[in-house]
Each structure stands twice: as structure tokens, then as C-alpha cells.
Motif scaffolding. Structure first.
Motif, PDB file in Angstrom:
ATOM      1  N   VAL A  19       0.870  -1.160   0.006  1.00 26.42           N
ATOM      2  CA  VAL A  19      -0.227  -0.174   0.087  1.00 26.42           C
ATOM      3  C   VAL A  19       0.769   1.227  -0.076  1.00 26.42           C
ATOM      4  O   VAL A  19       0.681   2.125  -0.952  1.00 26.42           O
ATOM      5  CB  VAL A  19      -1.090   0.079   1.305  1.00 26.42           C
ATOM      6  CG1 VAL A  19      -1.559   1.244   1.333  1.00 26.42           C
ATOM      7  CG2 VAL A  19      -1.972  -1.298   1.113  1.00 26.42           C
ATOM      8  N   LEU A  20       1.904   1.483   0.944  1.00 22.50           N
ATOM      9  CA  LEU A  20       2.583   2.538   1.078  1.00 22.50           C
ATOM     10  C   LEU A  20       3.550   2.726  -0.257  1.00 22.50           C
ATOM     11  O   LEU A  20       3.600   3.990  -0.623  1.00 22.50           O
ATOM     12  CB  LEU A  20       3.729   2.350   2.317  1.00 22.50           C
ATOM     13  CG  LEU A  20       2.885   2.555   3.654  1.00 22.50           C
ATOM     14  CD1 LEU A  20       3.744   2.178   4.632  1.00 22.50           C
ATOM     15  CD2 LEU A  20       2.252   3.799   3.832  1.00 22.50           C
ATOM     16  N   PHE A  21       3.779   1.713  -0.894  1.00 20.51           N
ATOM     17  CA  PHE A  21       5.023   1.958  -2.017  1.00 20.51           C
ATOM     18  C   PHE A  21       4.138   2.091  -3.359  1.00 20.51           C
ATOM     19  O   PHE A  21       4.637   3.268  -4.116  1.00 20.51           O
ATOM     20  CB  PHE A  21       5.711   0.555  -2.443  1.00 20.51           C
ATOM     21  CG  PHE A  21       6.514   0.796  -3.407  1.00 20.51           C
ATOM     22  CD1 PHE A  21       7.843   1.618  -3.361  1.00 20.51           C
ATOM     23  CD2 PHE A  21       6.407   0.307  -4.881  1.00 20.51           C
ATOM     24  CE1 PHE A  21       8.592   1.924  -4.233  1.00 20.51           C
ATOM     25  CE2 PHE A  21       7.355   0.738  -5.940  1.00 20.51           C
ATOM     26  CZ  PHE A  21       8.336   1.533  -5.383  1.00 20.51           C
ATOM     27  N   TRP A  22       2.809   1.758  -3.496  1.00 16.36           N
ATOM     28  CA  TRP A  22       1.919   2.056  -4.605  1.00 16.36           C
ATOM     29  C   TRP A  22       0.979   3.158  -4.579  1.00 16.36           C
ATOM     30  O   TRP A  22       0.479   3.485  -5.585  1.00 16.36           O
ATOM     31  CB  TRP A  22       1.446   0.584  -5.180  1.00 16.36           C
ATOM     32  CG  TRP A  22       2.122  -0.127  -5.695  1.00 16.36           C
ATOM     33  CD1 TRP A  22       2.938  -1.366  -4.884  1.00 16.36           C
ATOM     34  CD2 TRP A  22       2.972  -0.184  -6.805  1.00 16.36           C
ATOM     35  NE1 TRP A  22       3.694  -2.072  -5.742  1.00 16.36           N
ATOM     36  CE2 TRP A  22       3.864  -1.379  -7.002  1.00 16.36           C
ATOM     37  CE3 TRP A  22       3.129   0.549  -8.019  1.00 16.36           C
ATOM     38  CZ2 TRP A  22       4.592  -1.647  -7.962  1.00 16.36           C
ATOM     39  CZ3 TRP A  22       3.949   0.412  -9.219  1.00 16.36           C
ATOM     40  CH2 TRP A  22       4.520  -0.681  -9.221  1.00 16.36           C
ATOM     41  N   LEU A  23       0.712   3.439  -3.541  1.00 15.18           N
ATOM     42  CA  LEU A  23      -0.014   4.610  -3.492  1.00 15.18           C
ATOM     43  C   LEU A  23       0.575   5.985  -4.041  1.00 15.18           C
ATOM     44  O   LEU A  23      -0.198   6.799  -4.798  1.00 15.18           O
ATOM     45  CB  LEU A  23      -0.470   5.306  -1.755  1.00 15.18           C
ATOM     46  CG  LEU A  23      -1.453   6.290  -1.445  1.00 15.18           C
ATOM     47  CD1 LEU A  23      -2.709   5.943  -2.194  1.00 15.18           C
ATOM     48  CD2 LEU A  23      -1.673   6.440  -0.004  1.00 15.18           C
ATOM     49  N   PRO A  24       1.874   6.228  -3.796  1.00 18.39           N
ATOM     50  CA  PRO A  24       2.430   7.776  -4.593  1.00 18.39           C
ATOM     51  C   PRO A  24       2.362   7.516  -5.905  1.00 18.39           C
ATOM     52  O   PRO A  24       2.044   8.621  -6.858  1.00 18.39           O
ATOM     53  CB  PRO A  24       3.731   7.478  -4.216  1.00 18.39           C
ATOM     54  CG  PRO A  24       3.912   6.891  -2.558  1.00 18.39           C
ATOM     55  CD  PRO A  24       2.717   6.017  -2.679  1.00 18.39           C
ATOM     56  N   PRO A  25       2.685   6.331  -6.687  1.00 15.47           N
ATOM     57  CA  PRO A  25       2.573   6.684  -8.168  1.00 15.47           C
ATOM     58  C   PRO A  25       0.752   6.683  -8.629  1.00 15.47           C
ATOM     59  O   PRO A  25       0.551   7.207  -9.631  1.00 15.47           O
ATOM     60  CB  PRO A  25       3.007   4.963  -8.548  1.00 15.47           C
ATOM     61  CG  PRO A  25       3.856   4.681  -7.614  1.00 15.47           C
ATOM     62  CD  PRO A  25       3.276   5.099  -6.311  1.00 15.47           C
ATOM     63  N   GLY A  26      -0.195   6.134  -7.643  1.00 20.33           N
ATOM     64  CA  GLY A  26      -1.348   6.516  -7.982  1.00 20.33           C
ATOM     65  C   GLY A  26      -1.759   7.747  -7.913  1.00 20.33           C
ATOM     66  O   GLY A  26      -2.436   8.705  -8.786  1.00 20.33           O
ATOM     67  N   LEU A  27      -1.183   8.671  -6.771  1.00 20.94           N
ATOM     68  CA  LEU A  27      -1.309  10.113  -6.644  1.00 20.94           C
ATOM     69  C   LEU A  27      -0.906  10.806  -7.687  1.00 20.94           C
ATOM     70  O   LEU A  27      -1.630  11.832  -8.258  1.00 20.94           O
ATOM     71  CB  LEU A  27      -0.831  10.330  -5.256  1.00 20.94           C
ATOM     72  CG  LEU A  27      -1.443   9.869  -3.946  1.00 20.94           C
ATOM     73  CD1 LEU A  27      -0.499  10.220  -2.801  1.00 20.94           C
ATOM     74  CD2 LEU A  27      -2.639  10.540  -3.938  1.00 20.94           C
ATOM     75  N   LEU A  29      -0.429   9.958 -10.837  1.00 18.09           N
ATOM     76  CA  LEU A  29      -0.770   9.406 -12.321  1.00 18.09           C
ATOM     77  C   LEU A  29      -1.653  10.468 -13.029  1.00 18.09           C
ATOM     78  O   LEU A  29      -1.291  10.769 -13.984  1.00 18.09           O
ATOM     79  CB  LEU A  29      -1.454   8.171 -12.187  1.00 18.09           C
ATOM     80  CG  LEU A  29      -1.822   7.505 -13.451  1.00 18.09           C
ATOM     81  CD1 LEU A  29      -0.559   7.354 -14.473  1.00 18.09           C
ATOM     82  CD2 LEU A  29      -2.751   6.205 -13.371  1.00 18.09           C
ATOM     83  N   ALA A  30      -2.756  10.747 -12.445  1.00 12.28           N
ATOM     84  CA  ALA A  30      -3.672  11.747 -12.987  1.00 12.28           C
ATOM     85  C   ALA A  30      -3.209  13.363 -13.183  1.00 12.28           C
ATOM     86  O   ALA A  30      -3.195  13.731 -14.421  1.00 12.28           O
ATOM     87  CB  ALA A  30      -5.032  11.776 -12.307  1.00 12.28           C
ATOM     88  N   PRO A  31      -2.458  14.015 -12.425  1.00 14.72           N
ATOM     89  CA  PRO A  31      -1.721  15.147 -12.476  1.00 14.72           C
ATOM     90  C   PRO A  31      -0.388  15.342 -13.275  1.00 14.72           C
ATOM     91  O   PRO A  31       0.084  16.477 -13.550  1.00 14.72           O
ATOM     92  CB  PRO A  31      -1.799  15.715 -11.058  1.00 14.72           C
ATOM     93  CG  PRO A  31      -1.386  14.723 -10.117  1.00 14.72           C
ATOM     94  CD  PRO A  31      -2.131  13.490 -10.853  1.00 14.72           C
ATOM     95  N   MET A  32       0.121  14.309 -13.426  1.00 12.79           N
ATOM     96  CA  MET A  32       1.503  14.421 -14.032  1.00 12.79           C
ATOM     97  C   MET A  32       1.713  15.217 -15.407  1.00 12.79           C
ATOM     98  O   MET A  32       2.402  16.158 -15.387  1.00 12.79           O
ATOM     99  CB  MET A  32       2.177  12.924 -14.062  1.00 12.79           C
ATOM    100  CG  MET A  32       3.552  12.969 -14.585  1.00 12.79           C
ATOM    101  SD  MET A  32       4.509  13.453 -13.135  1.00 12.79           S
ATOM    102  CE  MET A  32       4.446  11.977 -12.143  1.00 12.79           C
ATOM    103  N   ILE A  33       0.733  14.598 -16.218  1.00 16.06           N
ATOM    104  CA  ILE A  33       0.964  15.215 -17.617  1.00 16.06           C
ATOM    105  C   ILE A  33       0.474  16.686 -17.660  1.00 16.06           C
ATOM    106  O   ILE A  33       1.075  17.694 -18.162  1.00 16.06           O
ATOM    107  CB  ILE A  33       0.129  14.345 -18.470  1.00 16.06           C
ATOM    108  CG1 ILE A  33       0.963  13.145 -18.900  1.00 16.06           C
ATOM    109  CG2 ILE A  33       0.364  15.164 -19.835  1.00 16.06           C
ATOM    110  CD1 ILE A  33       0.265  12.130 -19.809  1.00 16.06           C
ATOM    111  N   PRO A  34      -0.893  17.024 -17.031  1.00 16.73           N
ATOM    112  CA  PRO A  34      -1.236  18.263 -16.900  1.00 16.73           C
ATOM    113  C   PRO A  34       0.046  19.160 -16.260  1.00 16.73           C
ATOM    114  O   PRO A  34      -0.109  20.355 -16.333  1.00 16.73           O
ATOM    115  CB  PRO A  34      -2.376  18.521 -16.222  1.00 16.73           C
ATOM    116  CG  PRO A  34      -3.010  16.836 -16.461  1.00 16.73           C
ATOM    117  CD  PRO A  34      -1.758  16.037 -16.747  1.00 16.73           C
TER     118      PRO A  34
END
Length: 444
Positions: A19-27, A29-34
């Protein structure tokens, strides 16, 4: 037979690490390109950032797996979390191309370092307390479920935070003013991910205890890594069962690449605008991760119902291929009921891959000794990534429509058919290597 408290504790800690490792990539994912485009980066530059991440992760997969097998799981996992923390800070605050590129390179290095040690630690711990024949599938399934749930939650939170900061009067403007413009709302989920990564490092160092390893000098470590990597590669060529696991991972990588490449453009075409298409894709991605988590949770039940782990892999990959086929046959229609079928196909792919994953990994761990476990996981991850990259290049050159989807379905179906017949050589896997002796029971 009841489980020991040590095994239950190991499972809880493994799930928490996931949970702790994969929560940051999820956070992120949506705002990275914008966020990147808001800072003046072109889409070509953004593609370059992501390419730097992928190439770094692929190049370091095997060396970092060998490093984990030589130095220990906890140290390498903590190092991966530390690099990811620095990377997310650089991406969240960076305003120039070189800073963002370096951040993505460090992010890829952190991803490679953390790709196998947590699972290898869990398997080592269970074997140490319950023997090499201990049941692994339940813990692996819960770890996969936790990973999918963390990604899904991260996507929702990462997409909602900037929107909330923008619509609540004074929040977004106040944040910009307080940070002199260095932290726009889109950067908040990324920086929050850095905080979670720092917590991850602390938890790993505090909770993932492992038996002491022999003291080794720098030269011994450097000599041990190539030998461990070579052993992992040889295992994939001489062991039929491991080879099937690696080929299945490659087929899975092709399926995921097709989803990630083809679905966003299809969502934009369906909704008519890039913004609404991005929202639709985010919702689909979240649903996909939820389905993958549900499939992982059902992995143990599927293996028992099917009669063996091999048949569970066959059923899961076959279901995923059916989902891709459904996406292919609905590719050129826009009626509402057809879109519902396409959405069902999308979710079926993730559900099937989730069902297959725990059994695949348990079969792999039954064949691999402790001294090469993280390396084997890195080889599996490398097969998935390289197949995904090749599939992306091939599908990108095909005309839009059903053909790319059907090609991906054929590849995944081929991966499923590998498990149709079970050679006699697979009946009684023998594990050799440090700390592993004798035979283990057949996986069922």
C-alpha cells in the motif's frame, strides 16, 4: 493447520508495504501530464520524461534484483523508497526539462530497486517459519489486492485534490501565494506522494526484519551480482515452468500496453474532447485497478476451484483475452449498449490478469531458491516491460479499429494456452540453493 503468528505478521507487513509503495504512483498518475504541460513542456518532452523512466527501470531491473539477493531485501527496498522520495520532490517542484528528466530517471531507478524485494522478503519469511512447502498464494493475492487498491485510491485522490483546491475559494490562490508559485494545485498530489514514500522508507527499516546475511565487502558484492543475474537468466532458459511464467508475463505486458495505449484515444473519440476523455479514462483506470484487486483476492479460490495453480493461470489469462476480444469487436460502434460491453471487456481484462497473478508467482517461487528469488522477480518484470514496449511500438503503427485489440487478444490467448497441458517434468519441482533443501509438494 493454523498459521503461526509470525506468518500472519509477515502477511500484514507485506500488505502494508504494498500500500505504502504503490499509493504515490497512483497519486501522481492523473496530474503528472497536466503539471508538466502547465510548466511549459511540450507533449514530446513529456513523452521523453516517461521514456527516461521506463528505460531506466528496464535497464536496472536485473542488477537491482541481484543486489537484493546479495545485500538483503530491506536495504534495497529502503533505497528504492528513498530514491522515489527524492524523485517525486523533483517532479513536484521542478520547472525545467533537465530537473524533470532527472526526477523521472530517479523514479525509474527507485521502481527497479523496489520491484522484487518486498515479495521476496515475504516468501523468505514464510519459508523460514513454516517451511519451504508453506502456502504462499493467499499472501501474494492480498499483496496484489493491496497494490491495486492503493493505485485506485491514489488515482481518485490525485485527481480530486487539484480540483478541490481549484473550486474551493481561496485555497488554490492561497497555496500559490504562500509558496511564491512553486507549488500549484497540480503539484500537491505529487508532493503528497513524496511524504508517503518517506513513511514507506521508515516502515521498511522498522518492520521488515530479516536474518543477518554474511558480511561482504564491496568487491564481493560486485562479484556476486553478475553471477546472481546470470543464474536468474539461466533458470528461465532451462526450467520449463519458469519459462512459461516468463512468457505469460510477456503476454500480460502486451495486454497492458494495449490498454494503456488504445484506451485514452478511444475515450477522447467517444467524448469529443481531450479533457472529458481524460476524465473518462481516469474512471476506467480506477475501475480496472479495482477489478485487478478483486481478481487477486479471488486468486486462491480460483486455484482451488480449478484444481491447480496452472489451471487458474489458464482461466485468468483466457478471461483477459476474452475481454480484449470484446474490446476489439466493439471498437467501431458507439451505441450505448456497445459502450457498456466495451467497459465490461476492459474490466474483464484486469479481473483475469488479477486472478492469474498470484498463482503465477507462487509457481515461480516454488521453483526458485531464496538466493535468486528477487532476481527471478526482476526477470519476470523485465519480460513484462520489454514485451509492453515492443507491443506499444507495433500497435502504434496499426490503423485504429478492431485490429490492434484483436492482435493483443491473440498474444494474451497464446500466453494462456501455454498452461493448457502440464508436462510431467513440472510435477515435482525441486528447489536448490542456500537455505533450501528437499522437495516441496505439488502446487494445487
Amino acid at each position: 493447520m493454523s498459521e503461526s503468528p509470525q506468518v500472519r505478521a509477515a502477511r500484514r507487513r507485506y500488505v502494508t508495504v504494498c500500500v505504502l509503495f504503490w499509493l504515490p504512483p497512483g497519486l501522481g498518475l492523473a496530474p503528472m501530464i497536466p503539471l508538466c504541460t502547465d510548466r511549459g513542456m511540450s507533449l514530446a518532452a513529456v513523452a521523453g520524461f516517461f521514456a527516461a523512466h521506463s528505460l531506466t527501470a528496464a535497464a536496472l531491473e536485473l542488477p537491482t534484483g541481484g543486489l537484493s539477493d546479495v545485500l538483503g531485501r530491506r536495504a534495497v527496498l529502503a533505497a528504492g523508497g528513498a530514491l522515489s522520495t527524492v524523485a517525486l520532490i523533483m517532479v513536484g517542484l521542478g520547472t525545467t526539462a533537465w530537473v524533470l528528466t532527472l526526477g523521472m530517471v530517479l523514479k525509474g531507478a527507485g521502481r527497479a530497486l523496489a520491484s522484487g524485494p518486498a515479495e521476496a522478503w515475504y516468501v523468505d519469511t514464510v519459508h523460514a517459519h513454516a517451511g519451504p512447502g508453506a502456502e504462499l498464494r493467499t499472501g501474494l493475492a492480498r499483496g496484489s489486492t493491496a497494490t491495486s487498491g492503493a493505485l485506485a485510491a491514489g488515482i481518485l485522490l490525485g485527481g480530486a485534490l487539484p480540483w478541490l483546491l481549484g473550486v474551493v475559494p481561496g485555497l488554490g490562490a492561497g497555496l500559490r501565494e504562500a509558496t511564491s508559485g512553486a507549488v500549484p494545485p497540480l503539484a500537491v498530489p505529487v508532493l503528497l506522494g513524496a511524504v508517503v514514500e518517506a513513511v514507506f522508507v521508515g516502515y521498511v527499516l522498522a518492520a521488515l526484519r530479516e536474518p543477518p546475511r554474511p558480511r561482504t565487502g564491496r568487491r564481493s558484492v560486485l562479484r556476486g551480482i553478475p553471477a546472481t543475474v546470470a543464474g536468474g537468466l539461466r533458470l528461465g532458459t532451462r526450467d520449463a515452468l519458469v519459462r512459461r511464467v516468463l512468457l505469460s508475463a510477456a503476454a500480460t505486458g502486451s495486454a497492458l500496453a494495449a490498454l494503456e495505449l488504445l484506451t485514452p484515444a478511444r475515450a477522447v473519440a467517444l467524448t469529443g474532447t481531450s479533457e472529458s476523455g481524460a476524465v473518462l479514462y481516469a474512471a476506467l483506470a480506477c475501475a480496472g485497478f479495482v477489478c485487478a484487486g478483486a481478481g487477486s483476492h479471488l486468486g486462491s479460490f480460483a486455484a482451488r476451484a480449478a484444481g491447480s495453480g496452472e489451471r487458474a493461470v489458464l482461466a485468468g489469462l483466457g478471461a483477459g483475452a476474452a475481454g480484449l476480444l470484446l474490446l476489439g469487436v466493439t471498437a467501431q460502434a458507439a451505441q450505448p449498449y456497445v459502450m457498456v460491453l466495451a467497459g465490461a471487456g476492459f474490466c474483464l481484462v484486469y479481473l483475469g490478469l488479477g486472478v492469474a497473478g498470484p498463482s503465477e508467482n507462487e509457481l515461480l517461487h516454488r521453483r526458485v531458491p531464496s538466493g535468486g528469488r528477487a532476481t527471478a522477480l526482476s526477470v519476470q518484470s523485465l519480460a513484462l516491460q520489454l514485451a509492453g514496449a515492443l507491443t506499444g511500438l507495433v500497435l502504434g503503427g496499426l490503423r485504429s479499429g478492431p485490429v490492434p485489440w484483436l492482435a493483443a487478444a491473440a498474444v494474451l490467448l497464446s500466453g494462456a494456452l501455454l498452461w493448457l497441458r502440464r508436462p510431467a517434468a513440472d510435477a515435482e519441482p525441486e528447489l536448490t540453493g542456500p537455505g533450501v533443501t528437499g522437495r516441496v509438494p505439488e502446487v494445487r
